[in-house]
Enzyme design. Structure first.
Site, PDB file in Angstrom:
ATOM      1  N   TYR A  36       0.968  -6.918  -6.282  1.00  0.00           N
ATOM      2  CA  TYR A  36       2.322  -6.562  -5.830  1.00  0.00           C
ATOM      3  C   TYR A  36       3.379  -7.247  -6.688  1.00  0.00           C
ATOM      4  O   TYR A  36       4.362  -6.641  -7.105  1.00  0.00           O
ATOM      5  CB  TYR A  36       2.457  -6.979  -4.358  1.00  0.00           C
ATOM      6  N   THR A  53       0.824  -1.219   0.000  1.00  0.00           N
ATOM      7  CA  THR A  53       0.000   0.000   0.000  1.00  0.00           C
ATOM      8  C   THR A  53       0.855   1.265   0.000  1.00  0.00           C
ATOM      9  O   THR A  53       0.602   2.195  -0.765  1.00  0.00           O
ATOM     10  CB  THR A  53      -0.886   0.011   1.272  1.00  0.00           C
ATOM     11  N   ARG A  64      10.763  -3.327   4.905  1.00  0.00           N
ATOM     12  CA  ARG A  64      11.588  -4.391   5.453  1.00  0.00           C
ATOM     13  C   ARG A  64      12.432  -5.084   4.393  1.00  0.00           C
ATOM     14  O   ARG A  64      13.630  -4.838   4.292  1.00  0.00           O
ATOM     15  CB  ARG A  64      10.649  -5.396   6.149  1.00  0.00           C
ATOM     16  N   LYS A  65      11.841  -5.946   3.568  1.00  0.00           N
ATOM     17  CA  LYS A  65      12.606  -6.687   2.554  1.00  0.00           C
ATOM     18  C   LYS A  65      12.137  -6.375   1.146  1.00  0.00           C
ATOM     19  O   LYS A  65      12.924  -6.358   0.216  1.00  0.00           O
ATOM     20  CB  LYS A  65      12.466  -8.193   2.783  1.00  0.00           C
ATOM     21  N   GLY A  66      10.823  -6.248   1.005  1.00  0.00           N
ATOM     22  CA  GLY A  66      10.272  -5.884  -0.301  1.00  0.00           C
ATOM     23  C   GLY A  66      10.534  -6.914  -1.387  1.00  0.00           C
ATOM     24  O   GLY A  66      10.853  -6.542  -2.514  1.00  0.00           O
ATOM     25  N   MET A  91      12.826   4.234  -0.904  1.00  0.00           N
ATOM     26  CA  MET A  91      11.754   4.353   0.091  1.00  0.00           C
ATOM     27  C   MET A  91      12.227   3.915   1.473  1.00  0.00           C
ATOM     28  O   MET A  91      11.811   4.449   2.485  1.00  0.00           O
ATOM     29  CB  MET A  91      10.531   3.545  -0.352  1.00  0.00           C
ATOM     30  N   ARG A 146      -1.503  -8.786  -2.657  1.00  0.00           N
ATOM     31  CA  ARG A 146      -0.212  -9.487  -2.622  1.00  0.00           C
ATOM     32  C   ARG A 146      -0.454 -10.922  -2.180  1.00  0.00           C
ATOM     33  O   ARG A 146      -1.378 -11.173  -1.387  1.00  0.00           O
ATOM     34  CB  ARG A 146       0.680  -8.786  -1.595  1.00  0.00           C
ATOM     35  N   HIS A 190      -7.761   0.226   4.357  1.00  0.00           N
ATOM     36  CA  HIS A 190      -7.629  -1.231   4.247  1.00  0.00           C
ATOM     37  C   HIS A 190      -9.009  -1.884   4.338  1.00  0.00           C
ATOM     38  O   HIS A 190      -9.116  -3.062   4.663  1.00  0.00           O
ATOM     39  CB  HIS A 190      -6.756  -1.772   5.388  1.00  0.00           C
ATOM     40  N   SER A 223       4.815 -10.479   6.285  1.00  0.00           N
ATOM     41  CA  SER A 223       4.991  -9.032   6.432  1.00  0.00           C
ATOM     42  C   SER A 223       4.102  -8.507   7.579  1.00  0.00           C
ATOM     43  O   SER A 223       4.503  -7.633   8.354  1.00  0.00           O
ATOM     44  CB  SER A 223       4.621  -8.353   5.115  1.00  0.00           C
TER      45      SER A 223
HETATM   46  S1  PPS Z   1       0.657  -1.233   5.466  1.00  0.00           S
HETATM   47  O1  PPS Z   1       1.172  -1.012   6.833  1.00  0.00           O
HETATM   48  O2  PPS Z   1      -0.426  -2.219   5.461  1.00  0.00           O
HETATM   49  O3  PPS Z   1       0.259  -0.001   4.803  1.00  0.00           O
HETATM   50  O4  PPS Z   1       1.889  -1.920   4.707  1.00  0.00           O
HETATM   51  P1  PPS Z   1       2.065  -1.963   3.132  1.00  0.00           P
HETATM   52  O5  PPS Z   1       2.664  -0.710   2.688  1.00  0.00           O
HETATM   53  O6  PPS Z   1       0.816  -2.409   2.486  1.00  0.00           O
HETATM   54  O7  PPS Z   1       3.089  -3.167   2.916  1.00  0.00           O
HETATM   55  C1  PPS Z   1       4.409  -3.115   3.391  1.00  0.00           C
HETATM   56  C2  PPS Z   1       5.206  -4.104   2.563  1.00  0.00           C
HETATM   57  O8  PPS Z   1       5.533  -3.490   1.297  1.00  0.00           O
HETATM   58  C3  PPS Z   1       6.944  -3.470   1.132  1.00  0.00           C
HETATM   59  N1  PPS Z   1       7.363  -2.285   0.366  1.00  0.00           N
HETATM   60  C4  PPS Z   1       7.937  -2.366  -0.848  1.00  0.00           C
HETATM   61  N2  PPS Z   1       8.226  -3.425  -1.639  1.00  0.00           N
HETATM   62  C5  PPS Z   1       8.841  -3.168  -2.821  1.00  0.00           C
HETATM   63  N3  PPS Z   1       9.175  -1.930  -3.232  1.00  0.00           N
HETATM   64  C6  PPS Z   1       8.898  -0.839  -2.477  1.00  0.00           C
HETATM   65  N4  PPS Z   1       9.227   0.373  -2.905  1.00  0.00           N
HETATM   66  C7  PPS Z   1       8.245  -1.043  -1.222  1.00  0.00           C
HETATM   67  N5  PPS Z   1       7.831  -0.217  -0.222  1.00  0.00           N
HETATM   68  C8  PPS Z   1       7.297  -0.999   0.723  1.00  0.00           C
HETATM   69  C9  PPS Z   1       7.458  -3.427   2.562  1.00  0.00           C
HETATM   70  O9  PPS Z   1       8.819  -3.738   2.639  1.00  0.00           O
HETATM   71  C10 PPS Z   1       6.547  -4.443   3.214  1.00  0.00           C
HETATM   72  O10 PPS Z   1       6.834  -5.770   2.802  1.00  0.00           O
HETATM   73  P2  PPS Z   1       7.851  -6.751   3.547  1.00  0.00           P
HETATM   74  O11 PPS Z   1       7.640  -8.094   2.948  1.00  0.00           O
HETATM   75  O12 PPS Z   1       7.526  -6.725   5.010  1.00  0.00           O
HETATM   76  O13 PPS Z   1       9.215  -6.220   3.243  1.00  0.00           O
END
Ligand code: PPS
Length: 331
Positions: free
Chosen positions: A234, A51, A295-297, A273, A170, A148, A178
């Site tokens: 995602y 998001t 975190r990991k993305g 980010m 996702r 959400h 996550s």
């Molecule tokens: S929330 O709190 O529900 O709004 O969280 P949300 O933003 O939906 O999800 C967070 C996860 O998105 C990853 N993330 C990214 N992935 C790839 N590229 C970019 N730029 C990016 N920014 C945020 C974030 O790391 C969280 O995933 P995980 O698996 O925990 O790393």
């Protein structure tokens, strides 16, 4: 009390779905009270679907690539989350402002104490102002809004006025992992102290905030062909970020130059980010925390958490719930 019981004690239930207790109950129970404008744009999702990433992309498209606001204003302030309701008492708001003023001269041990850190975090991330409905009123059109909410409790005015909605989904295994890290971030209400195995029990039994991933995603999926809804994944954003930006721009009827699209992709890269204080609350709460917000993305981190038995159980549920839906995920 077990950690899972403590987690559940901090929730309320509406229509079989649980939500954090301190969220705005009336937004969820009476979706018609949310005042929407025809040109409002929404980013909707089940939590942890990407998001925050999607909001950065959509906001930059709406600003035709101008990154000024994104670099200076916390995302939570510029893009209110409509169901959030962090109503801080007046005295606490003043304490926060005073603390911010005194921060440079206060001894380190005071700044690093848990409660002071928490208050400063609220100020720095803009969470202090995160009272969805109140924030929404203050923002000039066209607004970008976050939620959400499951489709059935999504603001009815937005549906009637055909506001544009970008829904991002996702795969549920990475989402669950996550979500575990999110709930464990280390400050209320994200102060879950159980293990992944404990959290998995909540997740697989739909006892996490916003309930069942399947109910949420599949109900939105049923509306994927509505003219005002764009349903994205995602995993596709990861595979083709440029194509994603292009398709959102077309959906929003905004034409962008090719170099602007490249700049948006770059500005919203995971690397950038993660370093941005306006989106990565972990930078404010402390890099050392083992659980991180940005975190990991990646796709597939679930493999580092799901046990063989959990995976077997989850695959079976996935097969049953997704059968015939026409929706599938790569993981
Ligand atoms: S929330 O709190 O529900 O709004 O969280 P949300 O933003 O939906 O999800 C967070 C996860 O998105 C990853 N993330 C990214 N992935 C790839 N590229 C970019 N730029 C990016 N920014 C945020 C974030 O790391 C969280 O995933 P995980 O698996 O925990 O790393």
């Amino acid at each position: 009390m077990t950690e899972n019981a403590r987690f559940l004690a901090g929730t309320f239930e509406h229509d079989g779905v649980i939500y954090p207790k301190d969220f705005n109950r009336s937004v969820i129970e009476r979706p018609e009270i949310v005042n929407c404008r025809e040109d409002d744009v929404f980013v909707a999702s089940y939590p942890k679907a990407g998001t925050t990433w999607m909001i950065e992309i959509v906001s930059l498209i709406m600003n035709e690539g101008n990154t000024e606001i994104n670099s200076s204003t916390p995302q939570l302030v510029r893009t209110p989350m409509i169901e959030s309701n962090l109503e801080l008492p007046f005295r606490l708001r003043w304490t926060i402002h005073l603390l911010k003023f005194l921060e440079p001269i206060l001894p380190k041990f005071i700044i690093q104490s848990r409660s002071i850190k928490m208050l400063l975090l609220l100020e720095k991330t803009g969470l202090e102002a995160a009272i969805g409905l109140k924030q929404m009123e203050k923002i000039p059109s066209p607004r970008l809004l976050k939620c959400h909410l499951p489709y059935q409790v999504f603001p009815s005015q937005a549906i009637e006025k055909k506001c544009k909605i970008v829904y991002v989904a996702r795969n549920p295994k990475d989402t669950g992992v996550s979500y575990f890290h999110h709930c464990s971030l280390g400050f209320p209400p994200m102060d879950y102290k159980g293990s992944w195995n404990d959290f998995y029990q909540l997740y697989v039994n739909d006892k996490v905030w916003y309930g069942s991933w399947f109910d949420h995603v599949l109900t939105w999926w049923q509306h994927r062909d509505d003219e005002n809804i764009l349903f994205l994944k995602y995993e596709d954003m990861k595979k083709d970020p440029k194509g994603t930006v292009k398709s959102i721009a077309v959906f929003l009827d905004i034409s962008l130059r090719d170099d602007t699209i490249d700049n948006i992709v770059e500005f919203c890269s995971f690397k950038k980010m993660r370093k941005s204080e306006t989106v990565n609350i972990s930078l404010v709460v402390g890099e050392k925390n083992k659980h991180q917000f940005i975190r990991k993305g990646v796709v597939g981190d679930w493999m580092n958490f799901f046990t063989v038995a959990q995976n077997k159980e989850y695959e079976k549920i996935y097969e049953e719930r997704m059968k015939g839906s026409g929706l599938d995920f790569e993981w």
